[in-house]
Design an enzyme around this catalytic site. Sequence first.
Site, short mmCIF file in Angstrom:
data_model
loop_
_atom_site.label_atom_id
_atom_site.label_comp_id
_atom_site.label_asym_id
_atom_site.label_seq_id
_atom_site.Cartn_x
_atom_site.Cartn_y
_atom_site.Cartn_z
N GLY A 97 35.16 5.72 32.18
CA GLY A 97 35.49 5.51 30.77
C GLY A 97 34.45 4.63 30.08
O GLY A 97 34.10 4.85 28.92
N GLN A 172 35.96 -1.56 25.90
CA GLN A 172 35.14 -0.34 25.80
C GLN A 172 34.98 0.06 24.35
O GLN A 172 33.89 0.40 23.89
CB GLN A 172 35.79 0.79 26.60
CG GLN A 172 35.73 0.55 28.10
CD GLN A 172 36.40 1.65 28.90
OE1 GLN A 172 36.92 2.61 28.35
NE2 GLN A 172 36.39 1.51 30.22
N ASP A 319 42.86 -4.60 34.77
CA ASP A 319 42.53 -3.77 35.94
C ASP A 319 43.17 -4.31 37.23
O ASP A 319 43.16 -3.64 38.26
CB ASP A 319 41.01 -3.69 36.12
CG ASP A 319 40.36 -2.89 35.00
OD1 ASP A 319 41.07 -2.09 34.36
OD2 ASP A 319 39.15 -3.06 34.77
#
Length: 433
Positions: A97, A172, A319
């Site tokens: 990603g 991101q 994460d």
Amino acid sequence: MEELIRSPHSLYGQLASPGDKSISHRAAILNSLAKGSARVTNLVLGADVQATLNCLQALGVTMELDTSQEAPLLNITGVGTGGLHEAGDVLNAANSGTTLRLLTGLLAAQPFLSFVSGDSSLRSRPMARLIHPLRLMGAEIWGRGGDSLAPLAIRGKRLQGIEYSLPVASAQLKSAILLAALFAEGSTTIIEPAPSRDHTERLLATMGATIEISGSLITLSPNSVPLTCLDIQVPGDISAAAYWLVAGTVHPNAQIQILNTGVNPTRTGVIDVLRAMGARIDMENQHFVGGEPVADLSVESSSLKGVEIRGPLIPRAIDELPIVALAACFAQGQTVIRDAGELRVKESDRIQTTIIELSRLGAKVEELPDGMIIYGGTPLKGATCSSHRDHRLAMTLGIAGLVAEGETVIQNAQVVAVSYPSFWRDLKSLAHD
Ligand code: S3P
């Protein structure tokens, strides 16, 4: 490939986690755009970062990889502003990603046509959140599913700076907008709902961009390019260290030291959570490497209690939530994870896949729309588990195997190579009968 793991009598030793994946991507991308050349040491050569390197090479960046040492070295020559060229094929971000989103931001501002795609997991992850702000800057991007899914087609053009409130705390997304903004007319201000990893901002500042951070506002001024190439020593990945922190905490006979781990405060949510649960984690030898804080972590067997994990802590530990869920199975009382709906759009739906696999091992876990409740204190029993082709789930199950009774088999265990190619070797080096 399958891995069979049994609980060892003790877990001890010292290791260095692989280079931080997020910083490795950014070190490669930003140096590619800069003037000069740079040495990036200790970057992680997992499949995700390899995908970024392949894409950059396809866009005309020259780099050389030296893997003769334990810590890989990348020599990279920046192309400077306007130096990228149209790739001859679809850019393949594989499972990553970060590769797809960061490169889309960058390519939206380059004067040529690009196509980006990835594996079936990546092609099912949300891209509308990325396309929306880039279009507000003037970008021309199209995707499947009504412009919400990869493959994406990007016709690069001159963009305008924007002021934009991120709908989710996503590094991101933030980084994609910053990469587009580097080449835009006028300044760009991004407002974050909660702090997410700030490696892009740190690197941009060190490489000469004019970037100002004020509370939740990040402003990148025009004329921030050309950046200057920067030699970077990538710190160890705290997301990788997290597996050893939990293993060391929940195994009854453990003492583990993890050297040179990045401890950027936007990433240390896992340490805060585990300490609040009662984990005995020490941080020593704190210092800065290339603008990022680094330390040696040590951990030993601890008694845990359940906690509530929610709010701004979530993006700082996003994460690590699957491995925290495993730790919670060994805590007294219940652990509640909330505000973590983002877990559903990772490499797998990590709320669902974590619950399915921990339940297979005998854990008591209840699903919430935005998290889960883990009822601690039920011993885990080995079973045959699926990684769901998600690297973080495979590693979580590997650690579960170290503390479950009997044998645990992890199917498709090779997916750890996405972020931590030597994971199984490191696990075996710590296990002593
Ligand atoms: C990453 C940001 C996070 C994280 C991912 C890496 C990055 O994703 O989950 O593993 O390098 O910027 P989101 O930005 O989607 O939250």
